[in-house]
Each structure stands twice: as C-alpha cells, then as structure tokens.
Design an enzyme around this catalytic site. Structure first.
Site, PDB file in Angstrom:
ATOM      1  NE  ARG A 199      -3.037   0.321   3.171  1.00  0.00           N
ATOM      2  CZ  ARG A 199      -2.509   0.791   4.309  1.00  0.00           C
ATOM      3  NH1 ARG A 199      -2.108   2.039   4.383  1.00  0.00           N
ATOM      4  NH2 ARG A 199      -2.407   0.006   5.362  1.00  0.00           N
ATOM      5  CE1 TYR A 249     -16.714   8.511 -16.890  1.00  0.00           C
ATOM      6  CE2 TYR A 249     -16.508   8.625 -14.514  1.00  0.00           C
ATOM      7  CZ  TYR A 249     -16.743   7.897 -15.664  1.00  0.00           C
ATOM      8  OH  TYR A 249     -17.010   6.563 -15.576  1.00  0.00           O
ATOM      9  CG  ASP A 302     -10.595  13.173 -16.731  1.00  0.00           C
ATOM     10  OD1 ASP A 302      -9.852  12.569 -17.526  1.00  0.00           O
ATOM     11  OD2 ASP A 302     -11.622  12.676 -16.222  1.00  0.00           O
ATOM     12  CE  LYS A 319     -12.774   4.593 -19.195  1.00  0.00           C
ATOM     13  NZ  LYS A 319     -13.201   5.916 -18.737  1.00  0.00           N
TER      14      LYS A 319
END
Ligand SMILES: *Cc1c(COP(=O)(O)O)cnc(C)c1O
Length: 391
Positions: A57, A110, A182, A207
C-alpha cells in the site's frame, strides 16, 4: 545513444536506459504484499524513506515502474497510479481541499466527478463553482478568494468540446490556484497538459493507457511535491492499483503511440464519412474543419483521439436501430481500447440529466457516441455504412 529517446521509445524500454547486463527483457511482476528487511533498523529506514519495498500500500516495484512510464509520457517529474480513474481523481481532489475551501469545476466533466463535486465535496464543507469549457474568459469570474483548485477536462464527453488549456492555466497560475485536468480523452500522445502549464494531469488509465479493456486503473502526473502530497493521501485512503493490473498497464503503455496514431486516423476517417452521409446531422470531432474549435484543436492536440459523436437524423428510435444493426462495433461503455464501442449518451452516461439540461449541453436524443478502435478502417466504415442503411 547520441540523442535522448522519445517517450514512446522509453515506454517500450521500461522507462529508463537499457543496460548490457543479464536480465529479463520483460520486467518482473512483484505480487508480494510485504517486503522483508535485513533488520529492524533497515525496516524503519525503509518506512521513513517511503520505499517501494516496505508494504505494497506504500509502494511496490511494479507500481513504481508504471509510475515512471506515466510520468515520462506526460513530461512530468513524477506520477502516481491508482486502482481506478475515479480513485485517482477523488484522492487528488481530497489532497487539495479542506472545509472552507472553494473549488471551480468545468461544467462538462465525467459523470462520477460531477457527482463528487455536486454532492460529496459540499457535504465536507467545500463550496463549488462552475464554468463552461468553451468560455475560457468565464473562468475568471468563477474564481474566488478561497478557490484552491481549478478542475478541467478536455476533450469533453460526448460532444468533444475543448478547453483552451494554456489560456486557462495562465489565468489560474497568475492567481496561484492549482490546476488539475482529466486528460483521459486526449491521452498523453495527443496532448501533454503539464507542458501547457497544468499542475496535475489525471487519467482513467482504464482507457488509452491500458488500451485493451482488461484492467481498471487511474494515474496522476505532475511535480514531485504535488505527487508526494497526493500519495500521502493515497496511502491512507488506500485506493492503490493491484500489481497484476499494473503489469498489464505497463504492457499497454508500450504500444500507446502506435494505438493512438491508429485511433486518430480511424476516427477522422469515420468522422469524414459520417459528415457526408444524408442520414447524419451534426458530427462532433475536433479534427474536422467544421468543429467550432478546430483551430484550438490543431494547436493543442496532435490528433483528435478515438471518440466522436454524431446526431442520427430521426432521433432516438433511429439511433437505436443504427446501434442494433452494427456487427463489428459493440454496444458497451468505455473508450480508448483496441475494439470499437458504441453508446447512446441520453440513455446511459447522461440519463440522469433532465431533457432540458441535455438540450443545453448539446446532447440530443439521436446522439450516438462511437469510441473508435484500431480495426482496419475499411471494415469500420463498412460496418457504420451498413448500419446506416438499416435506418
Ligand atoms: C472512464 C473515465 C473516468 C473514470 O475512470 P474509471 O477508471 O472508470 O474509474 C474518468 N474520466 C473520464 C474522462 C473517463 O472516461
């Protein structure tokens, strides 16, 4: 080598120089959740140094390699990878904002981020303002004394509007306000916003960066201090990327330039074909001369990317007939992958908007979004042409 290789070349060679030593050509996948230290002193030192060989982590060598490649592709000092695009965006925003702050968002963003800005941030005491993508000057009036973030997205979904990145970044910088964008739809091949003055560049790496519809991931690229700050939140909020997915992401990024070059060519060819078709009304694609911001597109984008949208004459019923008649293009959300995908925004991504809100955003009921893949262009045009015959 006499010259420094391009980011595309470096993405293939693991983000760094190659060494003439006996080692695997493909980087190893580190699945270990934890790392053994020689002794307690070394373990303390590893934790303090935020080493990628302490606990996954906190970091992991496979994640570090993915981060090196993302930073390199964006021309940034550093990068962080996350378990999804949404985690990259929300973790980055939380690291920039606290109760009493104000944040300005572009109106066309988005859906998940819109909801985070409209519902979740205000519930934590952050007030939110808005501006229109195409109105760079309108940014000025949305900014306040306590604005701590300006958040952009370009090109927008599904109408492919652009924001003048350099101009907006200059306005924010003059006021000392950090900017985030973004840049998923552009990909680091078509636009490099950090070089245009944006502080933090975000991606749904699900994507184009991944490129094969087989992973979920997010990424942030920026200066070392910005990325370190966000990573300190990531370690606590915990939205880290699984090393398996990081491995696939590293593999995907090796062909980013090849794939996006083909996405650009295919989408432009499909857009030109659609623009000349009698059953099609408006076609939205930045590299069409008819796009209202075509000049800006040529200035800030190498290519238009794989996504285009168009209005089927006859509205929703005919748009559905078109969608159902396609054989190659599949009905599925997402974009930036090798296979072509279709969605009808008024029924899916923008279904929660009222008809009036959709009308204002330029999303008609007959609007079809195509996320063009890397198939042979003649097959795509034939599929699209054949489906238009059915309506
Ligand atoms: C898909 C997408 C996101 C969300 O990314 P996930 O990886 O699905 O969490 C954010 N922004 C844009 C522009 C997207 O297309």
């Amino acid at each position: 080598m006499k010259r420094k290789p391009t980011p595309a070349t470096r993405a293939i060679h693991g983000g760094g120089p190659t060494h003439r030593v006996n080692q695997p050509v493909v980087p190893p996948l580190h699945l270990s959740s934890t790392f053994e230290a020689r002794d307690i002193d070394e373990q303390v030192a590893l934790e303090e140094a935020k080493a990628d060989t302490f606990y996954t982590r906190y970091g992991n060598p496979t994640l570090s390699l993915a981060e090196t490649v993302v930073a390199d592709l964006e021309g940034a000092e550093a990068a962080a990878v996350f378990g999804s695009g949404m985690t990259a965006i929300t973790t980055t925003l939380l690291a920039h904002l606290k109760a009493g702050d104000h944040a300005v968002f572009q109106r066309e963003i988005y859906g998940g981020v819109h909801r985070f800005a409209r519902e979740i941030l205000p519930s934590y005491g952050v007030s939110v303002g808005w501006f229109d993508a195409v109105d760079a000057a309108g940014v000025e009036s949305a900014l306040q004394e306590n604005t701590r973030v300006l958040y952009l997205e370009s090109p927008t979904n599904p109408t492919l509007k652009l924001v003048d990145i350099e101009r907006v970044a200059r306005i924010a910088r003059a006021r000392g306000i950090p900017t985030l964008i973004d840049s998923t739809f552009a990909s680091p091949f078509n636009t490099r916003p950090h070089e245009l003055g944006i502080d933090g560049v975000l991606h749904s790496a699900t994507k184009y960066l991944g490129g094969h519809s087989d992973l979920l991931a997010g990424a942030l690229a920026g200066s070392r201090p910005l990325v370190s700050r966000v990573k300190s939140y990531l370690r606590v909020l915990g939205g880290i990327l699984d090393p398996h997915a990081a491995y696939l992401l590293i593999r995907g990024m090796k062909t980013l330039e090849l794939r996006v070059t083909r996405h650009n060519e295919n989408a432009l060819e499909a857009a030109r074909f659609l623009e000349g078709h009698p059953k099609v009304r408006a076609v939205h694609y930045p590299m069409l001369e008819s796009h209202p911001q075509h000049e800006l597109a040529r200035r800030q984008m190498k290519g238009g990317g794989g996504v285009l949208s168009f209005e089927v004459a006859g509205g929703l019923g005919e748009a559905k007939k078109f969608a159902n008649a396609l054989e190659l293009v599949r009905v599925a959300p997402s974009l930036g992958s090798v296979e072509s995908l279709l969605s009808i925004p008024c029924l899916t991504s923008h279904a929660m908007l009222s008809p009036e809100e959709r009308r204002r955003a330029g999303i008609g009921d007959g609007l079809v979004r195509l996320a063009i893949g890397v198939e042979s262009p003649e097959d795509l045009v034939s599929d699209i042409s054949g489906a238009l015959e059915e309506i």
